[in-house]
Design a protein around this motif. Sequence first.
Motif, PDB file in Angstrom:
ATOM      1  N   ALA A 170       6.510 -12.349  -4.435  1.00 34.24           N
ATOM      2  CA  ALA A 170       5.513 -12.663  -3.411  1.00 34.24           C
ATOM      3  C   ALA A 170       4.273 -11.787  -3.536  1.00 34.24           C
ATOM      4  O   ALA A 170       3.145 -12.270  -3.437  1.00 34.24           O
ATOM      5  CB  ALA A 170       6.118 -12.499  -2.018  1.00 34.24           C
ATOM      6  N   VAL A 171       4.481 -10.492  -3.741  1.00 33.00           N
ATOM      7  CA  VAL A 171       3.377  -9.533  -3.786  1.00 33.00           C
ATOM      8  C   VAL A 171       3.663  -8.522  -4.887  1.00 33.00           C
ATOM      9  O   VAL A 171       4.782  -8.010  -4.995  1.00 33.00           O
ATOM     10  CB  VAL A 171       3.229  -8.785  -2.435  1.00 33.00           C
ATOM     11  CG1 VAL A 171       2.117  -7.747  -2.515  1.00 33.00           C
ATOM     12  CG2 VAL A 171       2.955  -9.768  -1.302  1.00 33.00           C
ATOM     13  N   THR A 172       2.665  -8.221  -5.697  1.00 33.21           N
ATOM     14  CA  THR A 172       2.791  -7.182  -6.715  1.00 33.21           C
ATOM     15  C   THR A 172       2.536  -5.825  -6.074  1.00 33.21           C
ATOM     16  O   THR A 172       1.579  -5.655  -5.322  1.00 33.21           O
ATOM     17  CB  THR A 172       1.782  -7.413  -7.853  1.00 33.21           C
ATOM     18  OG1 THR A 172       2.044  -8.687  -8.448  1.00 33.21           O
ATOM     19  CG2 THR A 172       1.896  -6.329  -8.913  1.00 33.21           C
ATOM     20  N   VAL A 173       3.403  -4.865  -6.372  1.00 34.78           N
ATOM     21  CA  VAL A 173       3.321  -3.539  -5.753  1.00 34.78           C
ATOM     22  C   VAL A 173       3.064  -2.501  -6.848  1.00 34.78           C
ATOM     23  O   VAL A 173       3.984  -2.078  -7.539  1.00 34.78           O
ATOM     24  CB  VAL A 173       4.619  -3.205  -4.993  1.00 34.78           C
ATOM     25  CG1 VAL A 173       4.527  -1.822  -4.358  1.00 34.78           C
ATOM     26  CG2 VAL A 173       4.894  -4.265  -3.922  1.00 34.78           C
ATOM     27  N   PRO A 174       1.813  -2.075  -7.029  1.00 35.60           N
ATOM     28  CA  PRO A 174       1.492  -1.138  -8.107  1.00 35.60           C
ATOM     29  C   PRO A 174       1.587   0.324  -7.679  1.00 35.60           C
ATOM     30  O   PRO A 174       1.673   0.641  -6.487  1.00 35.60           O
ATOM     31  CB  PRO A 174       0.041  -1.492  -8.434  1.00 35.60           C
ATOM     32  CG  PRO A 174      -0.521  -1.905  -7.099  1.00 35.60           C
ATOM     33  CD  PRO A 174       0.613  -2.550  -6.336  1.00 35.60           C
ATOM     34  N   THR A 175       1.575   1.206  -8.670  1.00 33.79           N
ATOM     35  CA  THR A 175       1.359   2.630  -8.443  1.00 33.79           C
ATOM     36  C   THR A 175       0.159   3.047  -9.287  1.00 33.79           C
ATOM     37  O   THR A 175      -0.304   2.304 -10.149  1.00 33.79           O
ATOM     38  CB  THR A 175       2.587   3.477  -8.823  1.00 33.79           C
ATOM     39  OG1 THR A 175       2.854   3.318 -10.232  1.00 33.79           O
ATOM     40  CG2 THR A 175       3.810   3.068  -8.021  1.00 33.79           C
ATOM     41  N   TYR A 176      -0.329   4.270  -9.030  1.00 36.44           N
ATOM     42  CA  TYR A 176      -1.567   4.712  -9.660  1.00 36.44           C
ATOM     43  C   TYR A 176      -1.451   6.150 -10.155  1.00 36.44           C
ATOM     44  O   TYR A 176      -0.615   6.923  -9.689  1.00 36.44           O
ATOM     45  CB  TYR A 176      -2.729   4.601  -8.659  1.00 36.44           C
ATOM     46  CG  TYR A 176      -2.967   3.189  -8.200  1.00 36.44           C
ATOM     47  CD1 TYR A 176      -3.796   2.335  -8.917  1.00 36.44           C
ATOM     48  CD2 TYR A 176      -2.323   2.689  -7.071  1.00 36.44           C
ATOM     49  CE1 TYR A 176      -3.995   1.022  -8.514  1.00 36.44           C
ATOM     50  CE2 TYR A 176      -2.510   1.376  -6.664  1.00 36.44           C
ATOM     51  CZ  TYR A 176      -3.347   0.548  -7.392  1.00 36.44           C
ATOM     52  OH  TYR A 176      -3.529  -0.750  -7.000  1.00 36.44           O
TER      53      TYR A 176
ATOM     54  N   ALA B 122      12.241   0.373  -3.289  1.00 39.19           N
ATOM     55  CA  ALA B 122      12.942  -0.629  -2.491  1.00 39.19           C
ATOM     56  C   ALA B 122      11.962  -1.677  -1.969  1.00 39.19           C
ATOM     57  O   ALA B 122      12.227  -2.888  -2.025  1.00 39.19           O
ATOM     58  CB  ALA B 122      13.672   0.039  -1.332  1.00 39.19           C
ATOM     59  N   GLY B 123      10.814  -1.224  -1.476  1.00 46.15           N
ATOM     60  CA  GLY B 123       9.813  -2.162  -0.982  1.00 46.15           C
ATOM     61  C   GLY B 123       9.316  -3.096  -2.069  1.00 46.15           C
ATOM     62  O   GLY B 123       9.117  -4.295  -1.833  1.00 46.15           O
ATOM     63  N   ARG B 124       9.130  -2.560  -3.263  1.00 42.17           N
ATOM     64  CA  ARG B 124       8.696  -3.397  -4.381  1.00 42.17           C
ATOM     65  C   ARG B 124       9.735  -4.471  -4.687  1.00 42.17           C
ATOM     66  O   ARG B 124       9.387  -5.631  -4.945  1.00 42.17           O
ATOM     67  CB  ARG B 124       8.454  -2.529  -5.614  1.00 42.17           C
ATOM     68  CG  ARG B 124       7.927  -3.303  -6.810  1.00 42.17           C
ATOM     69  CD  ARG B 124       7.611  -2.395  -7.981  1.00 42.17           C
ATOM     70  NE  ARG B 124       8.811  -1.800  -8.561  1.00 42.17           N
ATOM     71  CZ  ARG B 124       8.804  -1.015  -9.636  1.00 42.17           C
ATOM     72  NH1 ARG B 124       7.654  -0.710 -10.216  1.00 42.17           N
ATOM     73  NH2 ARG B 124       9.926  -0.522 -10.116  1.00 42.17           N
ATOM     74  N   ALA B 125      11.008  -4.097  -4.638  1.00 39.11           N
ATOM     75  CA  ALA B 125      12.067  -5.073  -4.902  1.00 39.11           C
ATOM     76  C   ALA B 125      12.091  -6.164  -3.836  1.00 39.11           C
ATOM     77  O   ALA B 125      12.299  -7.344  -4.143  1.00 39.11           O
ATOM     78  CB  ALA B 125      13.419  -4.361  -4.965  1.00 39.11           C
TER      79      ALA B 125
ATOM     80  N   ALA C  17       0.810  -1.216   0.000  1.00 43.33           N
ATOM     81  CA  ALA C  17       0.000   0.000   0.000  1.00 43.33           C
ATOM     82  C   ALA C  17       0.846   1.270   0.000  1.00 43.33           C
ATOM     83  O   ALA C  17       0.342   2.349  -0.306  1.00 43.33           O
ATOM     84  CB  ALA C  17      -0.928   0.003   1.208  1.00 43.33           C
ATOM     85  N   GLY C  18       2.115   1.137   0.356  1.00 42.63           N
ATOM     86  CA  GLY C  18       2.990   2.305   0.383  1.00 42.63           C
ATOM     87  C   GLY C  18       3.020   3.030   1.711  1.00 42.63           C
ATOM     88  O   GLY C  18       3.533   4.149   1.794  1.00 42.63           O
ATOM     89  N   LEU C  19       2.514   2.403   2.772  1.00 48.25           N
ATOM     90  CA  LEU C  19       2.468   3.093   4.060  1.00 48.25           C
ATOM     91  C   LEU C  19       3.853   3.460   4.591  1.00 48.25           C
ATOM     92  O   LEU C  19       4.046   4.592   5.067  1.00 48.25           O
ATOM     93  CB  LEU C  19       1.692   2.255   5.079  1.00 48.25           C
ATOM     94  CG  LEU C  19       0.181   2.180   4.827  1.00 48.25           C
ATOM     95  CD1 LEU C  19      -0.474   1.204   5.791  1.00 48.25           C
ATOM     96  CD2 LEU C  19      -0.456   3.558   4.947  1.00 48.25           C
TER      97      LEU C  19
END
Length: 241
Positions: free
Chosen positions: A196-202, A188-191, A57-59
Amino acid sequence: MSAAKRPRTVADLRARLARLRLSGPDAERAKRLLGLYLETAEAHGQDFDTVAREMKAGLPAVRIGGADLAAQDGAPAIREAACAPGCAFCCILAGDDGGVILEAEARRLHAALAPLSGAPDGREWSARACPSLDPETRMCRAYDARPMICRTYLSPDAEACRQVAEGVPAPGPGTLGAQRLYLTVQAAGRALLAGAVTVPTYALARIAAAAVEGRDLATALREARHKPRVLDDERGRLAGD
């Protein structure tokens, strides 16, 4: 990445972070601050799923970027900013994207604007204006929910902002370093979560438009989701690459 190498614990994420090679002027600082987040999460017994949800979520990025921005309060760039209520030239957006925001910000922005569905929005003032604006006052109707890209964009010259909004390059308007740091933390979090988890932006503008046009959150997120390269492209742009 094979299933055996997917991170499954917070300790796995910390180990990945120690090995992570990340480019950019904020890379080492972002890694250090994200490491402190992971260390704290592990010390408080947070499980992998909880930490992964927060990172997706980017928190952590929002909190770290927000703290960096707060630490700059009183700096010349902020003290000398010409920003004032109703001065909304920075809210006239380039293209239909409006800039990169993270999932937590997208959810919060949609929640703030959804009750205004059907009301006139900023595009009645200017076709390229952010839908978050009130077209009469040119005030942001989601000010408390505005994302980092809005919080970090400043200018010492309102006339320069008007020129930029009209497509004429002008010195003055720019983005504070907290925005670059926040995006680097998210990269960094996305890497760390890869495999395991896809980390998108919007896209900011698409989330806002979907909300004021009455589309639900799931639809808004689907319509506004970026391709993976957008995060890296935006980091490169802010770094001057």
